[in-house]
Design a protein around this motif. Sequence first.
Motif: not given
Length: 121
Positions: A41-50, A107-114
């Motif tokens: 999260r220090k690199t990006s504030c996007k939503r992440f999933a493992t 971790y993969v960055a996700l949009d609002e539709n996962r």
Amino acid sequence: MLHKEPALKVIAMPQDTNPAGDMFGGWIVSMIDLAGWVEARKTSCKRFATIAMDGIRFHNPVYVGDCVECYAQVEKIGNTSITVQVDVYVERTDGEKLKVTEGRCVYVALDENRKPVPVKD
Ligand SMILES: CC(C)(COP(=O)(O)OP(=O)(O)OC[C@H]1O[C@@H](n2cnc3c(N)ncnc32)[C@H](O)[C@@H]1OP(=O)(O)O)[C@@H](O)C(=O)NCCC(=O)NCCS
């Protein structure tokens, strides 16, 4: 990695022990996942999933009362993924400090539709 601040610091409590009274490995793995996420999260504030965890190695046991410190370091920033290496140390109640576990989380960055999206805009 000990020169930097731990991403996570927590006391090992009795509710996370196995019937023999030692800490569950699964509890430590969840600490690794949390610490890696804090670092990602220090690199990006996007939503992440493992998406993956590997290289988990339990070097030494964790005991109730140990101060558990997870040190995390970003290893690789891909297109939609971030890979974080986590090293877990404990400080025993007598002051001894040693490495107990290590592992790597992706971790993969996700949009609002996962759906996967680039880590960086
Ligand atoms: C996260 C999720 C949306 C990704 O969708 P996907 O179509 O499988 O992802 P992709 O194949 O496009 O891969 C996405 C990224 O992960 C990486 N990746 C995929 N599998 C991987 C693996 N086994 N190890 C390491 N990296 C991996 C890819 O290289 C890619 O990274 P990049 O863009 O930086 O090159 C989907 O897998 C998912 O929802 N998984 C469940 C996540 C979850 O719930 N986690 C919590 C556990 S309860």
